[in-house]
Scaffold this active site. Structure first.
Site, mmCIF file in Angstrom:
data_model
loop_
_atom_site.group_PDB
_atom_site.id
_atom_site.type_symbol
_atom_site.label_atom_id
_atom_site.label_comp_id
_atom_site.label_asym_id
_atom_site.label_seq_id
_atom_site.Cartn_x
_atom_site.Cartn_y
_atom_site.Cartn_z
ATOM 1 N N ARG A 130 1.093 -1.354 0.110
ATOM 2 C CA ARG A 130 0.099 0.134 0.141
ATOM 3 C C ARG A 130 0.942 1.297 0.046
ATOM 4 O O ARG A 130 1.909 1.315 0.718
ATOM 5 C CB ARG A 130 -0.778 0.166 1.271
ATOM 6 C CG ARG A 130 -2.085 -1.148 1.275
ATOM 7 C CD ARG A 130 -2.997 -0.788 0.238
ATOM 8 N NE ARG A 130 -4.148 -1.799 0.049
ATOM 9 C CZ ARG A 130 -4.277 -2.811 -0.483
ATOM 10 N NH1 ARG A 130 -3.208 -3.112 -1.337
ATOM 11 N NH2 ARG A 130 -5.226 -3.666 -0.490
ATOM 12 N N GLU A 159 -5.286 6.201 -7.279
ATOM 13 C CA GLU A 159 -5.328 5.107 -8.582
ATOM 14 C C GLU A 159 -6.769 5.221 -9.090
ATOM 15 O O GLU A 159 -7.569 5.673 -8.471
ATOM 16 C CB GLU A 159 -5.140 3.994 -7.925
ATOM 17 C CG GLU A 159 -3.681 3.601 -7.459
ATOM 18 C CD GLU A 159 -3.650 2.290 -6.956
ATOM 19 O OE1 GLU A 159 -4.551 1.476 -7.117
ATOM 20 O OE2 GLU A 159 -2.658 1.977 -6.186
ATOM 21 N N HIS A 179 -0.963 -1.311 -10.306
ATOM 22 C CA HIS A 179 -1.743 -2.126 -9.419
ATOM 23 C C HIS A 179 -2.055 -3.634 -9.816
ATOM 24 O O HIS A 179 -3.115 -4.139 -9.926
ATOM 25 C CB HIS A 179 -2.890 -1.488 -8.885
ATOM 26 C CG HIS A 179 -3.162 -1.835 -7.388
ATOM 27 N ND1 HIS A 179 -3.479 -1.131 -6.375
ATOM 28 C CD2 HIS A 179 -2.714 -3.103 -6.696
ATOM 29 C CE1 HIS A 179 -3.686 -1.843 -5.344
ATOM 30 N NE2 HIS A 179 -3.338 -3.036 -5.460
#
Length: 206
Positions: A130, A159, A179
């Protein structure tokens, strides 16, 4: 996620994306990468994913140094891996730091600018966990100042990123992936397979 973390470690040390870009631009052997063998791979957070990454490092005959909770460091020792005596030792000794902490109140911004500034000039930080584990703005500042020298990132403060002028995307010493930690065929087949089975069971009153 563990596999992606290791792929980013390999790409980050050997500078493979930069070499590919060089070929696309008509240049040959533009980067001098480094091998994994003998390097100190730091694992911050020795949970399920961290343990897997440690085993990958072992297969490449790299040294593993773990930092995290007392319990995780004890488990790492039992598993035959190194455990840092302090956070300062961890960041200063590792050639690679790979983050595998869960994000919660206790771990939010747990990594400060001063931690990153302890890293070697040619070290690599990998984050597939994260973005908020790192103090806001600290990684960009640290990379700009040259400690650590490189980063490989799969997670970001905001994001998705569509801005091609995002600072991390523009930096030659940073590898960015969108991601992808959980984005692969087998996981999606598992997710949707279970969802479909649950729907069938509900229809059948099961």
């Amino acid at each position: 996620t563990a596999e992606l973390s290791w792929a980013l470690i390999m790409n980050g040390l050997r500078l493979i994306p930069q070499a590919i870009k060089g070929m696309e631009e008509g240049r040959w052997q533009t980067n001098l990468g480094r091998r994994i063998h003998g390097k100190v791979i730091g694992i911050y957070g020795y949970g399920r994913i961290g343990k897997m990454v440690a085993q990958y490092a072992k297969a490449f005959e790299a040294k593993v140094l773990v930092w995290g909770s007392d319990a995780s460091r004890l488990t790492a020792k039992i598993d035959g891996f190194g455990s840092a005596n302090s956070k300062e030792e961890f960041f200063s000794q590792c050639d690679v730091v790979s983050l595998h902490l869960r994000l919660k109140d206790a771990t939010k911004e747990i990594i400060k600018l001063e931690d990153l500034q302890l890293m070697k000039e040619d070290s690599l930080i990998v984050n597939t966990a994260r973005s908020a584990l790192i103090e806001k703005g600290a990684l960009l500042k640290a990379l700009t100042e040259g400690r650590p020298g490189y980063a490989a990132l799969d997670v970001y403060d905001e994001e998705p990123i569509f801005d091609q002028h995002h600072p991390f995307i523009k930096m030659e010493n940073v590898i960015c992936t969108p991601h992808l930690g959980y984005v692969e065929k087998e996981s999606y087949e598992l997710y949707f397979g279970l969802a479909f089975q649950n729907l069938l069971d509900w229809i059948r009153n099961q």
